[in-house]
Design a protein around this motif. Structure first.
Motif, mmCIF file in Angstrom:
data_model
loop_
_atom_site.group_PDB
_atom_site.id
_atom_site.type_symbol
_atom_site.label_atom_id
_atom_site.label_comp_id
_atom_site.label_asym_id
_atom_site.label_seq_id
_atom_site.Cartn_x
_atom_site.Cartn_y
_atom_site.Cartn_z
ATOM 1 N N GLN A 53 0.824 -1.201 0.000
ATOM 2 C CA GLN A 53 0.000 0.000 0.000
ATOM 3 C C GLN A 53 0.863 1.257 0.000
ATOM 4 O O GLN A 53 0.630 2.182 -0.787
ATOM 5 C CB GLN A 53 -0.920 0.003 1.223
ATOM 6 N N ASN A 68 -4.165 -5.394 -8.056
ATOM 7 C CA ASN A 68 -4.981 -4.246 -7.686
ATOM 8 C C ASN A 68 -5.062 -3.141 -8.726
ATOM 9 O O ASN A 68 -6.028 -2.380 -8.734
ATOM 10 C CB ASN A 68 -4.466 -3.648 -6.373
ATOM 11 N N VAL A 85 -4.423 3.267 -2.824
ATOM 12 C CA VAL A 85 -4.904 2.047 -2.184
ATOM 13 C C VAL A 85 -5.388 2.369 -0.776
ATOM 14 O O VAL A 85 -4.631 2.888 0.049
ATOM 15 C CB VAL A 85 -3.792 0.985 -2.118
ATOM 16 N N ASP A 89 -9.420 -1.590 0.747
ATOM 17 C CA ASP A 89 -9.075 -2.393 -0.430
ATOM 18 C C ASP A 89 -8.299 -3.645 -0.046
ATOM 19 O O ASP A 89 -8.353 -4.663 -0.731
ATOM 20 C CB ASP A 89 -8.218 -1.574 -1.412
#
Length: 278
Positions: free
Chosen positions: A101, A197, A263, A267
């Motif tokens: 992240q 992602n 992010v 998530d």
């Protein structure tokens, strides 16, 4: 003996520290001191910190400062906070998802392209896969087999095709998990997380193109798996190199591009901590 010294004496790891500039908030000083214990090996994942009230006495700070310190450490992924009679702060390993992240949110402002990602994957994935071969257990090989089977035949429906795309990446995650080089493994796992992602936007892509890409990926993974089962690291490295080249070429063919996003904790399932008692 004062209550502060008695509390510190119960756990020699937790000694008061008065260092640091006076302009630094007390909560930040406490967090930095706890991080130094982790660095020095005095605190390891799974170990519990003292209760909040005890930490207040040890550091001679307010309840709010202790909570600020623990919250900062939780956000960094260094502690897990829980409530209830047995609640408190437990030292944890920083989750890979948290590292991912931070990196992706940093790269959000750097205009990273698919070409950038594959320039790195072309170099690292063959090395990763080859280095994993001798460490693959029956469990790893079974997971690779299930991954290939889940993507064969390639689905027509969009929802099923998306599931298979994630399964394609999981194939690489399994290989990464078996590689003993922690640095190489972590870099490749973070790249895989990015591919999980990031949104890939493709132009001029037909259903035939999409299915051809799926079939090509399945065939590549099947060949890599068979070489891994033979414990042929050299073949695995060559096959993975070709696979990376072909995958990038296919993405170029459909003019794929990345649509990056920040992010969120939601998530990744990183909901910050449980509610604390007031």
């Amino acid at each position: 003996m004062s209550a502060r010294k008695q509390a510190a004496g119960k756990n020699p790891m937790l000694q008061p520290d008065n260092r640091g500039p006076r302009t630094t908030k007390r909560g930040d000083q406490v967090a930095e001191r706890i991080k130094s214990w982790i660095t020095d090996g005095e605190l390891r994942p799974g170990m519990r910190l003292n209760k909040e009230a005890e930490l207040q006495e040890i550091f001679n700070v307010s309840r709010g400062s202790i909570r600020d310190a623990l919250k900062a450490l939780e956000v960094q992924g260094l502690v897990r906070l829980s409530t209830g009679p047995d609640g408190g702060a437990t030292i944890t390993r920083i989750p890979l998802a948290r590292a991912f992240q931070s990196l992706q949110n940093y790269l959000f402002f750097e205009s990273i392209s698919l070409e950038d990602i594959y320039a790195v994957r072309r170099v690292l994935e063959p090395l990763l896969a080859a280095g994993a071969v001798e460490h693959l257990t029956d469990t790893h090989l079974e997971a690779l087999e299930r991954s290939v089977e889940a993507c064969e035949p390639f689905a027509v429906s969009h929802e099923r095709a998306l599931d298979q795309r994630h399964e394609d990446i999981r194939f690489h995650d399994v290989l990464a998990a078996a590689n003993p080089n922690a640095f190489l493994r972590s870099i490749c796992q973070i790249i895989n997380q990015m591919l999980h992602n990031l949104v890939i936007v493709a132009g001029n892509v037909t259903q035939d193109d999409y299915q051809a890409f799926g079939r090509q990926t399945v065939a590549a993974h099947r060949a890599i798996l068979e070489a891994a089962q033979r414990r042929d690291a050299g073949a695995v490295e060559k096959l993975m190199a070709v696979h990376m080249e072909d995958a990038e070429a296919q993405l170029r063919k459909v003019h794929a591009a990345l649509q990056q996003k920040l992010v969120l904790d939601s998530d990744l399932g990183l909901h910050a901590g449980s509610k604390r008692r007031s």
